[in-house]
Motif scaffolding. Sequence first.
Motif, short mmCIF file in Angstrom:
data_model
loop_
_atom_site.label_atom_id
_atom_site.label_comp_id
_atom_site.label_asym_id
_atom_site.label_seq_id
_atom_site.Cartn_x
_atom_site.Cartn_y
_atom_site.Cartn_z
N LEU A 1 0.91 -1.17 0.04
CA LEU A 1 0.00 -0.03 -0.09
C LEU A 1 0.93 1.25 -0.01
CD1 LEU A 1 -2.45 1.47 0.49
CD2 LEU A 1 -2.26 1.23 3.15
N GLU A 2 0.82 2.23 -1.16
CA GLU A 2 1.66 3.43 -0.85
C GLU A 2 0.81 4.68 -0.97
OE1 GLU A 2 6.03 2.30 -2.51
OE2 GLU A 2 4.91 3.49 -3.68
N ILE A 3 0.81 5.32 0.04
CA ILE A 3 -0.01 6.50 0.06
C ILE A 3 0.68 7.69 -0.51
CG2 ILE A 3 -1.35 8.23 1.64
CD1 ILE A 3 -2.18 5.24 2.35
N GLU B 1 2.54 10.87 -1.62
CA GLU B 1 2.70 12.35 -0.94
C GLU B 1 1.67 13.53 -1.16
OE1 GLU B 1 5.29 11.79 1.04
OE2 GLU B 1 4.85 13.44 2.13
N GLU B 2 1.26 13.39 -2.33
CA GLU B 2 0.14 14.59 -2.79
C GLU B 2 -1.03 14.55 -1.91
OE1 GLU B 2 -1.66 14.19 -6.27
OE2 GLU B 2 -1.36 12.16 -6.54
N LEU B 3 -1.29 13.25 -1.32
CA LEU B 3 -2.50 13.20 -0.48
C LEU B 3 -2.38 14.00 0.65
CD1 LEU B 3 -5.20 12.07 -0.42
CD2 LEU B 3 -4.53 10.12 0.45
N ASN B 4 -1.27 13.80 1.42
CA ASN B 4 -0.85 14.41 2.59
C ASN B 4 -1.01 15.85 2.42
OD1 ASN B 4 -0.14 12.06 3.51
ND2 ASN B 4 2.26 12.59 3.31
N ASN B 5 -0.39 16.52 1.51
CA ASN B 5 -0.62 17.87 1.47
C ASN B 5 -1.92 18.50 0.74
OD1 ASN B 5 2.09 17.72 2.09
ND2 ASN B 5 2.67 17.40 -0.18
N GLU B 6 -2.65 17.47 0.51
CA GLU B 6 -4.04 17.86 -0.02
C GLU B 6 -5.07 18.69 0.88
OE1 GLU B 6 -5.74 18.34 -3.01
OE2 GLU B 6 -7.20 19.03 -1.27
N LEU C 1 -12.06 14.12 -6.58
CA LEU C 1 -12.38 12.40 -6.64
C LEU C 1 -12.29 11.68 -7.69
CD1 LEU C 1 -15.88 12.95 -4.80
CD2 LEU C 1 -13.75 12.24 -3.63
N LEU C 2 -12.47 12.50 -8.77
CA LEU C 2 -11.91 11.95 -10.29
C LEU C 2 -10.61 11.57 -10.26
CD1 LEU C 2 -14.06 13.98 -12.60
CD2 LEU C 2 -14.22 11.54 -12.19
N HIS C 3 -9.81 12.62 -9.75
CA HIS C 3 -8.29 12.22 -9.64
C HIS C 3 -7.78 10.99 -8.92
CE1 HIS C 3 -3.74 12.91 -9.68
NE2 HIS C 3 -3.97 13.24 -8.47
N TYR C 4 -8.14 11.11 -7.66
CA TYR C 4 -7.88 9.81 -6.74
C TYR C 4 -8.40 8.57 -7.10
CZ TYR C 4 -5.01 12.84 -4.23
OH TYR C 4 -3.88 13.90 -3.72
N GLU C 5 -9.37 8.44 -8.06
CA GLU C 5 -9.92 7.17 -8.67
C GLU C 5 -8.89 6.77 -9.43
OE1 GLU C 5 -12.75 6.36 -12.14
OE2 GLU C 5 -13.67 7.74 -10.38
N THR C 6 -7.94 7.26 -9.90
CA THR C 6 -7.06 6.97 -11.07
C THR C 6 -5.57 6.70 -10.44
OG1 THR C 6 -6.38 8.97 -11.57
CG2 THR C 6 -8.18 8.04 -12.87
N VAL C 7 -5.53 7.05 -9.15
CA VAL C 7 -3.92 6.89 -8.49
C VAL C 7 -4.10 5.59 -8.11
CG1 VAL C 7 -2.82 7.57 -6.36
CG2 VAL C 7 -3.97 9.51 -7.74
N ASP C 8 -2.82 4.99 -8.35
CA ASP C 8 -2.45 3.81 -7.72
C ASP C 8 -2.10 3.66 -6.52
OD1 ASP C 8 -2.68 1.05 -8.11
OD2 ASP C 8 -1.29 0.88 -9.84
N PHE C 9 -2.84 3.22 -5.55
CA PHE C 9 -2.38 3.08 -4.08
C PHE C 9 -1.76 1.70 -3.85
CE2 PHE C 9 -4.04 6.86 -2.01
CZ PHE C 9 -4.96 7.27 -2.89
N TYR C 10 -2.07 0.90 -4.88
CA TYR C 10 -1.60 -0.50 -4.55
C TYR C 10 -0.63 -1.09 -5.80
CZ TYR C 10 -5.02 -0.90 -0.95
OH TYR C 10 -5.82 -0.81 0.06
N VAL C 11 0.64 -1.33 -5.26
CA VAL C 11 1.96 -1.43 -6.29
C VAL C 11 2.50 -2.72 -5.81
CG1 VAL C 11 2.23 1.12 -6.70
CG2 VAL C 11 3.56 -0.20 -4.74
#
Lengths: 400, 662
Positions: free
Chosen positions: A336-338, A340-345, A390-400
């Motif tokens: 699971l990789e969070i 960095e941009e999410l922390n700063n959002e 919401l549209l953006h984070y739907e496409t972010v890959d949290f699982y690598v």
Amino acid sequence: MGWSLPVIESMEKLGKPYVVVSFPDFEPYAQENNIPFVSYQLDEWSDSSNSLDLFEKLKAFDVDVAVPLYEETVEWAGALNSIYRGDPRVLNRAFLFRNKAMMKRKALIGGLRVGLFEEVYNKEGVKAFMKRLNQANLQLDGEEDSWVHIKPFAAAGTVGHRLLKSMADIDEKCEDGDFPCLAESHLPGREFSCEAFINKGKVRFLNITEYVHLGYSNFIPEGHYLKTKRDLILKHVQKLVDIFGIEYGMIHPEWFLTENDELNFGETACRIPGGHILELASKSWGFDALAAFVLCHDPNITEEELDEIFPDKDHWPENYHGNVMIYPQKRQFSKLEIPEELNNEPYFVEHTLVPPLSSQKLSGDRAGFGNHFGTINFKGEDPDRMTELLLHYETVDFYV
Amino acid sequence: MLETSERVFDNFEQSFKDFQEATDLTKPDKATKLASQIDILSLTRDGLTYLYQKSGALDKAGIFEGTAWNEPDKLVPYLVKGTLKVGHPSSSFEILSELRLLAYANGDYQSPRISAEDAQSFLEEVMVHNLEFALKEPTEETRNVMSERELKKSFNLFGFIVSEIDLDGVYQKLAEEIKLICAQRPIVTRKARELIRLVDERFDTSGDTKTDKQVRLYINAINAPSEGSKQHTSIEDYLVFLQNADIKTLTAEADAFGYYMNATGLVSKYHPLLLKKLVQDHPQLVPNSLDLNDRGIAEWEKFHELVSTLIMEIVSPDNCQCIYGLSRMLGKNLFSRRPVRVGLENLRKIKLNAQVEKRIIKSLIHPDVDVSALQYLLGGTIKVLGQPLGVGQGNNPTCQSARGISMWSQHAPAKLIDMIITVATQNNLVMRFENRDLTSNLLLKGLLEKLDYNLDPVSVVLVPHLDKIYNEMMKLSSGRGEDPHKWVNPLMYGQWIQLSFASCYDYLSNSILDYDGFIRVFYAAFHPSYNGGREMVYPNPVGIFITSNKGDMVGFHAISLLRIDKDKHGEVRAYFLNPNNEGRQDWGQEIKPSVHGHGEKPGESSLPINQFSARVYAFHYNHLDIKGFLQNVPASELAEVSELAKSSWGKSYFWNQQSKIW
């Protein structure tokens, strides 16, 4: 009826007497935590497992209203409430929610706009339906076929829903197990859902949920555009309530709003909606939507109690609350990789993502949208920015 | 470090409030959400400080209820690392658990379940097991399993614990750590220096115990190796002192600096000042200050002009560490090689490419203002040439590149200098692979996502290019039904690599094929008891399985096998370079590479040969040379290795007992 810890917690906080009816699996937990509980085999209907029997069992708890939490308990609750209210039609109304063809027919008779629909029993039936639809749409040679949706008569949300865009699609996508089911024409317009809390036949409170991407993300309350249509929507919801003859409870209809301000009715349910919608509604509107959901079902509740549980009539939320459900993008992943941009959002609030089991592979079968791996919650003042996020984070890959 | 914004604290407070107001029924769900806030807070120092203050309240509110952390008196220090490696949410709970124990240890909170003393000793144990986090130098295994974000959280946690805890209980362990890090003579001494500074700041080291004396050696080596530097603690004062010092004083200074540098591998920031003074006014004392052996003195006398020029040009307080590299270069007679001399002369004259210059500067923490990036690069080149086994990969997945730099430095120093010049001026590199020229600038990304700049200047310059070329070679030779390293290693590293290649993994059957035969070849090629007593001439690029401390398969790693020798107890050991910055590891099954005390040269790791063999999956050899030796290898030795392999990484593979023609 049905097992939901958040609902039990809301009932505890409300201080109203209650009893949970659910499968025997939950009994040990209930006993351990002193939760009043009646164990019942809700997936069985027989001489020893039926609403009359359940009614007898519930007498000990002095029950006078049944509240369905899940799709599968809607008929049970309908049957019990028929007995409590002395009105056999209450059960029939429950069937209305469980059969999408019947539901549409009822809406059509009452004067709501619905698409063309039909019960189909096999692929040939779907093809014939599409053909008639093409004719009605005055299709010329070489033009694309009219889109057709098929859905099971009784299933929650998007489970079993298929969109067929051509005759070839019907052969490819339909399986024998899909039938019989409902076929319907594609409804144009912008899709959204409502949660209408009803008591004594009147919509007491209306929440509108903005669907950013069905099955992935939504936020509450509705954004700028839908807000301008609030009165129109309320009028239609009340009309739906009147046509269906709903007196108590909450309905969760889905609508399509066209550019000409016409509302097409999609379908409705009368249980707790998915997508953590009531959780978001609670946060945005500042009330306990689960408690309100339960209370609305009660014919004996007072006006004061109702006023107390709902937000003030002229209250408008300060913040929009939205969430996006995260599904892995890859078939195989180990971490699971969070990002960095999410922390700063600034809109980010919290998440419930869990790490995968070691080198987890996705299995092929997914019901509806399948199980998501967790939710990310956002909060902020601008619905447009919310949509973007919401549209953006739907496409972010949290699982690598 | 980034600051945590107010909003995050607000979100935390809201989540915490939700958690407190929840009944037991939904507390686990609320705890999950709260954990996601803890996750974010643990990324920053002020976030941790905040969590520390809240830790007692969170514990009391029941955040650990129903979890493995609920009874602090039953926690096991040894397990902390494993939990941190699992990642969020476990790691977030773990971090919070450590913080509350710290609060209990420091008396900021009281727990009915654990005393301050017990909390303190628990944390000391945890520290000892997790120095890799405290020093921000994760092992290969750790880096493999942890994401960047999780590493950051753990680094941050241990940084916080180190600054907030009473460290007395770990004094000896830290002293030992310093000794063993320095014994490996790393080129990048940042970690050693930080640790020494920490010990100097936090402990009274003036006593007479063995540990005190040992620690003082390192503290003095950095801070004040000589009388003069003890009394004149600023650079300016020391310069004035040097100007007025007589020859006797200067001799004493030179001897002292030389002694400490050689004993520790660490150079003091005053050393450059002294060295420059000696070069200018008393060149006969230069050998003293570099603690040169006879060969080194002869080398200095022969090439003092060039060496003097280099010293005057390069050494500075921040660029001081290259003095040790220089002394090693002189001791190895590297200046006697004309190509090396010419190469260094050429390197002095180049104009750095702007991008390369940026990279070098980015790798420096407190650069001297009057020292240019080129001077740092020259210093770096001297370090690498002087200490080939001190090269490390930093926090980067580039073991192959580090291995190459080390190998060229030992066996083709002039080629290495040439490569440095090309990249430093062009920010580009061309290598040939099977009739194809690979130009690094035209290639896509290598293994490297983002370079960790905690590296020496040569690596900072070369690694991004070597990494891309290596990766391209791997791509070009994949799909051939065999391990691509077979073709890549000889063409990447050069003609020193033997062309025959053995791998125990069979691509076609996806299994471990004829493992006994594989080890038989390895022993026949390298084991001095069975190979006719021949020694290895050049390093051998070997692929190994990295296993966890439980022996479980974790991943693959590139090392260089340097030599196989008997140690002083007569045990046959494999000596190798692990380009990971830390040679000491725990690979399970009691297999723990050592770096000191078993005949290792500085920078070497070693293992008994059977233990080493049990982690090898591929190596190069010469099939013509092993003829006649294969039958020398006793079956009992093979069985021993096979057993170790099967019960560790071997569990992750299918084993095929068929024989193979090697």
